[in-house]
Design an enzyme around this catalytic site. Structure first.
Site, mmCIF file in Angstrom:
data_model
loop_
_atom_site.group_PDB
_atom_site.id
_atom_site.type_symbol
_atom_site.label_atom_id
_atom_site.label_comp_id
_atom_site.label_asym_id
_atom_site.label_seq_id
_atom_site.Cartn_x
_atom_site.Cartn_y
_atom_site.Cartn_z
ATOM 1 N N CYS A 268 0.833 -1.193 0.156
ATOM 2 C CA CYS A 268 -0.046 -0.010 -0.023
ATOM 3 C C CYS A 268 0.772 1.354 -0.104
ATOM 4 C CB CYS A 268 -0.874 0.035 1.384
ATOM 5 S SG CYS A 268 -0.224 0.071 2.792
ATOM 6 N N HIS A 316 -2.688 1.190 7.029
ATOM 7 C CA HIS A 316 -3.048 0.924 5.566
ATOM 8 C C HIS A 316 -3.104 2.498 4.913
ATOM 9 C CE1 HIS A 316 -4.293 -0.987 1.929
ATOM 10 N NE2 HIS A 316 -5.189 0.033 1.757
ATOM 11 N N HIS A 328 -5.719 2.041 -4.225
ATOM 12 C CA HIS A 328 -4.692 1.582 -3.254
ATOM 13 C C HIS A 328 -4.645 0.084 -3.651
ATOM 14 C CE1 HIS A 328 -7.831 -0.838 -0.648
ATOM 15 N NE2 HIS A 328 -8.416 -0.788 -1.797
#
Length: 354
Positions: A268, A316, A328
């Protein structure tokens, strides 16, 4: 504003259709082999319980991945610093050798003068002009000697400092290598545990598991939109933000891989850091460092290109693309994709080019 509402509605509609297309039946995960000392007749977990368990494992792996990436980044910096310090040590030692040679040359010159110091030789002269000239030279020589000794002392102190710094950096380097190894072990353990659970599921159950995941995301996104979170969000991307967005969206479809920074796969924060690097604005490598170091802004003020940080541990990150959506890299087994910005627990928003 109408275009944004239409696009938001389109994203919501796609999510809804995905959910409506899901089979209505529920599956139970196959019962894993019971641990030693556990009753064989323990009740089976529902597929939703399995989904939450797998999600928790991937969350732990993501957090460990951040720790690994940070340790790797620090290791690279410390390695470069050790190289720099080693070069300074070499230069410092060469400088000390040169100063010692110059001091030796001065001592040899005095020896050739009969072993008498310049002051004694000056006293023995009968020529007034020679006396005056000699006095000036003695003063210059004394200053040169003081300067030489002072520079030698400073260089030796610098050399000692460089050596101490190099030792400190080496200790940090070794500590970060240990952290990397520990984080890698943690990542592997969590991913192996998740894979073991998934491997016990039938093909139909895996498909249903994905649908449950999509339903949970859709529910969270719908609640977020219903809260009015986007009511005041109408910012436009900066020029650098447009470049970062172009890079990030061009990676859609590429697989997630922990620790990866492209070009074939990403985790990520690997995706967001590389996207902003491509825009000419280097940012921290990990989502936790992006949250800690980059300027924070209110959700109502966010614009495309900003980074949305997720979960209480900042494990994240996704890039806001506008209209209530992000791009993402989700997790292992998934590809870089677009999804609702509110489909996960939002911690906050940061702006790389503020």
């Amino acid at each position: 504003m109408n275009r944004r509402r239409c696009a938001t509605a389109a994203i919501t509609l796609v999510c809804a259709l995905t959910v409506l297309a899901s089979p209505g039946q529920a599956f139970a995960a196959p019962e894993p082999p019971p641990p030693s000392g556990t009753a064989a007749g323990a009740p089976k977990k529902s597929l939703e319980q399995v989904r939450l368990e797998i999600e928790a494992l991937y969350r732990k792996a993501a957090s460990a991945t951040d720790a690994y990436n940070l340790a790797e980044e620090q290791t690279d910096k410390q390695s470069a610093e050790i190289v720099r310090l080693a070069q300074e040590i070499v230069k410092g030692q060469a400088r000390i050798n040169d100063l010692k040679n110059r001091a030796g040359a001065a001592a040899r010159e005095q020896y050739r003068g009969g072993g008498l110091p310049p002051e004694a030789q000056l006293v023995l002269t009968d020529d007034p002009q020679l006396f005056l000239d000699g006095a000036g030279r003695i003063q210059q020589g004394q200053k040169a000697t003081r300067d030489l000794l002072g520079e030698l002392s400073r260089t030796q102190a610098d050399l000692a400092a460089y050596t101490k710094d190099a030792s400190t950096q080496w200790q940090k380097l070794e500590a970060n290598r240990l952290r990397q190894a520990k984080a890698k072990k943690e990542i592997t353990a969590q991913l192996d545990a998740a894979k073991k659970i998934e491997d016990q599921l039938e093909k139909e159950e895996l498909a249903r598991l994905l649908q449950l995941e999509q339903q949970a995301q859709y529910k969270a996104q719908s609640a977020w939109l219903s809260s009015g979170a986007l009511a005041e969000v109408n910012g436009k991307a900066s020029e650098q933000g447009k470049k970062a967005l172009a890079y990030a969206t061009a990676q859609i479809g590429k697989p997630y891989e922990w620790g990866a920074e492209g070009p074939g796969s990403y985790d990520c924060s690997g995706l967001t850091s590389q996207a902003w690097a491509a825009a000419g604005r280097p940012i921290p490598r990990t989502s936790q460092e992006q949250w800690r170091l980059l300027p924070r802004i209110a959700i109502k003020d966010m614009r495309p290109g900003d980074l949305i940080i997720y979960h209480s541990d900042a494990s994240h990150v996704g890039m806001y693309i506008g209209d209530g959506a992000i791009v993402h890299a989700p997790r292992p087994g998934r590809n870089v994709t677009m999804t609702g910005a509110g489909s996960m627990e939002i911690l906050g928003v940061v702006r790389p080019d503020k």
